[in-house]
Design a protein around this motif. Structure first.
Motif, PDB file in Angstrom:
ATOM      1  N   VAL A 165      -1.906   8.404   5.494  1.00  0.00           N
ATOM      2  CA  VAL A 165      -1.489   7.332   5.886  1.00  0.00           C
ATOM      3  C   VAL A 165      -1.580   6.254   5.788  1.00  0.00           C
ATOM      4  O   VAL A 165      -2.848   6.275   4.775  1.00  0.00           O
ATOM      5  CB  VAL A 165      -2.729   7.853   7.952  1.00  0.00           C
ATOM      6  CG1 VAL A 165      -2.318   6.937   7.979  1.00  0.00           C
ATOM      7  CG2 VAL A 165      -3.103   8.952   7.980  1.00  0.00           C
ATOM      8  N   PRO A 166      -0.377   5.471   6.149  1.00  0.00           N
ATOM      9  CA  PRO A 166      -0.694   3.782   5.494  1.00  0.00           C
ATOM     10  C   PRO A 166      -1.830   2.907   5.960  1.00  0.00           C
ATOM     11  O   PRO A 166      -2.836   3.025   6.534  1.00  0.00           O
ATOM     12  CB  PRO A 166      -0.008   3.608   6.328  1.00  0.00           C
ATOM     13  CG  PRO A 166       1.285   4.092   6.773  1.00  0.00           C
ATOM     14  CD  PRO A 166       0.198   5.277   6.923  1.00  0.00           C
ATOM     15  N   ASN A 183       4.054  -2.259  12.203  1.00  0.00           N
ATOM     16  CA  ASN A 183       3.189  -2.183  10.880  1.00  0.00           C
ATOM     17  C   ASN A 183       2.784  -1.497  10.092  1.00  0.00           C
ATOM     18  O   ASN A 183       1.647  -1.766   8.833  1.00  0.00           O
ATOM     19  CB  ASN A 183       1.700  -3.172  11.186  1.00  0.00           C
ATOM     20  CG  ASN A 183       0.796  -2.120  12.328  1.00  0.00           C
ATOM     21  OD1 ASN A 183       1.900  -0.939  12.044  1.00  0.00           O
ATOM     22  ND2 ASN A 183      -0.498  -2.560  12.356  1.00  0.00           N
ATOM     23  N   TYR A 184       3.176  -0.706   9.490  1.00  0.00           N
ATOM     24  CA  TYR A 184       3.561   0.729   8.294  1.00  0.00           C
ATOM     25  C   TYR A 184       3.752  -0.606   7.252  1.00  0.00           C
ATOM     26  O   TYR A 184       4.515  -1.078   7.054  1.00  0.00           O
ATOM     27  CB  TYR A 184       3.739   1.351   9.015  1.00  0.00           C
ATOM     28  CG  TYR A 184       5.539   2.030   8.940  1.00  0.00           C
ATOM     29  CD1 TYR A 184       6.681   1.835   8.282  1.00  0.00           C
ATOM     30  CD2 TYR A 184       5.691   1.543  10.472  1.00  0.00           C
ATOM     31  CE1 TYR A 184       8.066   1.215   8.666  1.00  0.00           C
ATOM     32  CE2 TYR A 184       6.886   1.222  10.764  1.00  0.00           C
ATOM     33  CZ  TYR A 184       7.925   1.438   9.643  1.00  0.00           C
ATOM     34  OH  TYR A 184       9.529   1.258  10.276  1.00  0.00           O
ATOM     35  N   LYS A 185       3.516   0.459   6.389  1.00  0.00           N
ATOM     36  CA  LYS A 185       4.084   0.379   4.786  1.00  0.00           C
ATOM     37  C   LYS A 185       5.923   0.879   4.359  1.00  0.00           C
ATOM     38  O   LYS A 185       5.317   1.557   5.283  1.00  0.00           O
ATOM     39  CB  LYS A 185       3.559   0.772   3.299  1.00  0.00           C
ATOM     40  CG  LYS A 185       3.779   0.147   2.316  1.00  0.00           C
ATOM     41  CD  LYS A 185       2.863   0.423   1.276  1.00  0.00           C
ATOM     42  CE  LYS A 185       3.085   0.245  -0.057  1.00  0.00           C
ATOM     43  NZ  LYS A 185       2.189   0.911  -1.231  1.00  0.00           N
ATOM     44  N   LEU A 233      10.770   6.991  10.410  1.00  0.00           N
ATOM     45  CA  LEU A 233      10.458   8.154  11.312  1.00  0.00           C
ATOM     46  C   LEU A 233       9.011   8.702  11.545  1.00  0.00           C
ATOM     47  O   LEU A 233       8.208   8.968  12.458  1.00  0.00           O
ATOM     48  CB  LEU A 233      11.472   9.025  11.768  1.00  0.00           C
ATOM     49  CG  LEU A 233      12.356   8.774  12.379  1.00  0.00           C
ATOM     50  CD1 LEU A 233      13.516   9.589  13.671  1.00  0.00           C
ATOM     51  CD2 LEU A 233      12.369   7.608  13.487  1.00  0.00           C
ATOM     52  N   LYS A 234       8.369   9.764  10.764  1.00  0.00           N
ATOM     53  CA  LYS A 234       7.483   9.970   9.579  1.00  0.00           C
ATOM     54  C   LYS A 234       6.330   9.088  10.073  1.00  0.00           C
ATOM     55  O   LYS A 234       5.546   9.351  10.026  1.00  0.00           O
ATOM     56  CB  LYS A 234       7.741  11.133   8.475  1.00  0.00           C
ATOM     57  CG  LYS A 234       8.613  12.400   8.999  1.00  0.00           C
ATOM     58  CD  LYS A 234       8.706  12.832   7.435  1.00  0.00           C
ATOM     59  CE  LYS A 234       9.272  14.622   7.986  1.00  0.00           C
ATOM     60  NZ  LYS A 234       9.425  15.139   7.331  1.00  0.00           N
ATOM     61  N   ALA A 235       6.982   7.891   9.088  1.00  0.00           N
ATOM     62  CA  ALA A 235       5.747   6.963   8.818  1.00  0.00           C
ATOM     63  C   ALA A 235       5.314   6.320  10.409  1.00  0.00           C
ATOM     64  O   ALA A 235       4.202   5.727  10.327  1.00  0.00           O
ATOM     65  CB  ALA A 235       6.797   5.548   8.166  1.00  0.00           C
ATOM     66  N   ILE A 236       5.950   6.329  11.242  1.00  0.00           N
ATOM     67  CA  ILE A 236       5.810   5.170  12.505  1.00  0.00           C
ATOM     68  C   ILE A 236       5.349   6.239  13.143  1.00  0.00           C
ATOM     69  O   ILE A 236       4.465   5.791  13.599  1.00  0.00           O
ATOM     70  CB  ILE A 236       7.274   5.485  13.169  1.00  0.00           C
ATOM     71  CG1 ILE A 236       7.965   4.008  12.583  1.00  0.00           C
ATOM     72  CG2 ILE A 236       6.801   5.180  15.023  1.00  0.00           C
ATOM     73  CD1 ILE A 236       9.478   3.898  13.184  1.00  0.00           C
ATOM     74  N   ARG A 243       7.180  -9.599   5.364  1.00  0.00           N
ATOM     75  CA  ARG A 243       8.037  -8.141   6.619  1.00  0.00           C
ATOM     76  C   ARG A 243       8.036  -9.229   8.033  1.00  0.00           C
ATOM     77  O   ARG A 243       7.154  -8.843   8.382  1.00  0.00           O
ATOM     78  CB  ARG A 243       8.002  -6.903   6.283  1.00  0.00           C
ATOM     79  CG  ARG A 243       9.604  -6.195   6.807  1.00  0.00           C
ATOM     80  CD  ARG A 243       9.244  -4.526   5.859  1.00  0.00           C
ATOM     81  NE  ARG A 243       7.987  -3.863   6.618  1.00  0.00           N
ATOM     82  CZ  ARG A 243       7.466  -2.985   7.632  1.00  0.00           C
ATOM     83  NH1 ARG A 243       8.694  -2.984   8.934  1.00  0.00           N
ATOM     84  NH2 ARG A 243       6.404  -2.888   7.626  1.00  0.00           N
ATOM     85  N   ILE A 244       9.264  -9.222   8.374  1.00  0.00           N
ATOM     86  CA  ILE A 244       9.077  -9.833  10.049  1.00  0.00           C
ATOM     87  C   ILE A 244       8.868  -8.802  10.719  1.00  0.00           C
ATOM     88  O   ILE A 244      10.463  -8.028  10.700  1.00  0.00           O
ATOM     89  CB  ILE A 244      10.227 -11.119   9.914  1.00  0.00           C
ATOM     90  CG1 ILE A 244      10.696 -12.278   9.499  1.00  0.00           C
ATOM     91  CG2 ILE A 244      10.173 -11.645  11.660  1.00  0.00           C
ATOM     92  CD1 ILE A 244       8.679 -12.843   9.644  1.00  0.00           C
TER      93      ILE A 244
END
Length: 542
Positions: free
Chosen positions: A515-516, A497-499, A486-489, A218-219
């Motif tokens: 958390v990732p 670089n989150y999953k 947004l929650k992952a960010i 994933r770029i």
């Protein structure tokens, strides 16, 4: 001489009499008749009295199950008595060694009863599910090496040793991590040779195909500390937003189909020819797309508009196909455009074009399809056509509500009410904060690719069809997924670089469970040095 003549006369007579007797019998499915002729040989004749679809299907299933060894047949006497296909008899679970011993035992039993070698193999094959060739090799091996040696199960670890030992696998894994998973088989051979391990390229290829996963990375855009801080603040601001009065807008290129596919050719027919344009200059069309969250209670499907980035022109002359009036045979070509006809020509998206399309297309469409909204916010990225030449200030001025009386504003129910429209810029290097870049544009491009367009006209038709047929339920899930991202960010402290989260990663309240695990913080200079502080630094790009 008389015996020879008698045999030549009696043999057909016996065959005819037996055939007539069998045909007169009331057989339900099939009858096996063994006819002895005067020479002493046997001939098996099969008669299908009733060959309906159910019996054929059942026989096919029996053949498949017999090849797996799931059941055995009863004796031929039981088959003649019932006149139907032999019923299945379930076998108990047994090891391979037990099945091999039974196969040899059935073979010996048949030979003891005076059957021929071929009949004995067939009998053992029917009883155990093995092929006749396997029974032949099994009996031959039992005679030469002994019964126990021929029928025992394979011992763990027996056979040829693996060419990719655990030590070689460890070297290959370390080499893959050092190169980011991008290397050739020849490079891997050199890396193993440096460690004193000799492996050929074909062995490495087979090992990778069998045990490794070939995935596309994933770029993600490169972020700075300021970018991460802006992303984190923007995500926290809109974490609990329902997106009811917001519109995401962006451009998207749609390309012609250039993939080479295999085609089936009928023999003795015209030769197939593949149509393709220029390999370097592929046909493509740009569209300006605007979407909002669907509101079923308002009768709104969430699709604001999909407009081609083009300008209208007037044809100065008549245009023919292939730019030629006549073809090779002297016939007049098809007329593509008459003189004076108005047509659309693709143009680049600059500030002037963006302002024109926003004023003439986007604002009227929003006010027509979202008349209930008190205020609409249009979100776009920081591309130069969106921000250059005071574009945002001009768009905000154009989206202001016209001066009207309070009676017109609150009491008059019209579909063209002047809804105030504002423009908001999303954080830089953040395509994952826009629904279009996050998932919608890719889904629309995949639907267009199924049509396999070649020309620009076909691309336009494919895009319009995909836009019409796109389901509003999917668009609703896309806006819900934006909140999840947004929650992952936020959990990643603003880094990208989150999953990518899935529904299985959410709890009952649509919050991420953990958390990732693959978050790595750096120093901000791209060196990748880890940093465990909460304020974060530049993420190590994958």
């Amino acid at each position: 001489m008389a015996g020879v003549v008698a045999s030549s006369i009696l043999a057909p007579l016996v065959l005819v009499l037996n055939t007539a007797a069998i045909a007169s019998a009331n057989t339900a499915a099939c009858v096996d008749s063994v006819v002895h002729n005067l020479t002493g040989t046997k001939r098996r004749i099969r008669f299908d009295a009733v060959d309906d679809k159910e019996n054929r299907q059942e026989r096919e299933n029996n053949k498949k199950n017999r090849s797996r060894g799931d059941f055995v047949y009863k004796s031929t006497a039981a088959v003649r008595a019932t006149g139907k296909d032999p019923p299945r008899v379930e076998l108990k679970k047994q090891t391979q060694s037990e099945r091999r011993l039974k196969a040899v035992a059935y073979y010996n039993e048949a030979r003891a009863k005076g059957k021929s070698v071929a009949s004995s193999r067939e009998f053992a094959s029917q009883q155990t599910g093995y092929a006749t060739k396997y029974v032949r090799n099994l009996v031959k091996k039992a005679r030469t090496q002994g019964l126990d040696e021929a029928c025992h199960d394979r011992r763990p670890g027996s056979g040829a040793p693996s060419k990719m030992s655990p030590a070689k696998q460890k070297i290959l894994e370390d080499f893959s991590e050092e190169n980011g998973g991008i290397f050739t088989n020849a490079d891997a051979v050199v890396a193993l040779a440096k460690k004193g391990k000799h492996v050929v390229k074909e062995t490495i290829r087979r090992f990778i195909v069998a045990y490794w996963i070939i995935a596309m990375p994933r770029i993600t855009p490169f972020l700075t500390n300021e970018n991460a801080a802006e992303r984190l603040a923007w995500a926290r601001k809109h974490e609990h937003d329902e997106w009811n009065d917001r519109v995401d807008i962006d451009e998207k290129w749609f390309y012609a189909d250039t993939k080479v596919r295999r085609k089936l050719k009928v023999p003795h027919r015209k030769k197939l020819k593949g149509k393709a344009g220029n390999k370097r200059h592929v046909n493509k069309v740009m569209y300006l797309i605007a979407t909002a969250k669907p509101r079923p209670e308002k009768g709104f499907d969430g699709k604001i508009g999909c407009w081609r980035v083009s300008m209208q022109k007037v044809a100065q002359k008549k245009v023919y196909k292939n730019n030629r009036k006549f073809d090779k045979d002297g016939k007049e070509n098809e007329v593509l455009r008459e003189k004076g006809e108005i047509y659309e020509e693709d143009t680049t998206m600059d500030s002037e074009q963006y302002q024109k399309m926003f004023k003439d297309l986007v604002i009227p469409a929003i006010r027509q399809k979202m008349p209930w909204a008190r205020r609409v916010v249009v979100q776009h990225d920081g591309a130069s056509p969106h921000t250059g030449k005071n574009t945002e200030d001009i768009l905000r001025e154009s989206g202001k509500q016209s001066k009207e009386s309070w009676l017109q504003r609150w009491c008059v129910r019209t579909s063209q009410r002047d809804v105030p429209i504002n423009v908001e810029r999303q954080p830089p290097n953040s395509p994952d904060m826009n629904v279009l870049d996050l998932c919608f544009n890719r889904a629309l491009a995949c639907k267009c690719a199924k049509e396999r367009p070649r020309t620009k006209a076909e691309i336009v038709a494919a895009v319009e069809k995909a836009w019409r047929e796109y389901e509003s339920e999917k668009l609703t899930r896309a806006w819900e997924y934006k909140t999840i991202v947004l929650k992952a960010i936020i959990q990643a402290n603003g880094w990208n670089n989150y999953k990518m989260p899935h529904r299985r990663d959410l709890d009952s309240n649509n919050n991420l469970k953990t958390v990732p695990e693959d978050i790595v913080y750096g120093t901000g200079d791209g060196s990748g040095t880890t940093n465990s502080s909460d304020d974060g630094a530049i993420s190590e790009e994958e």
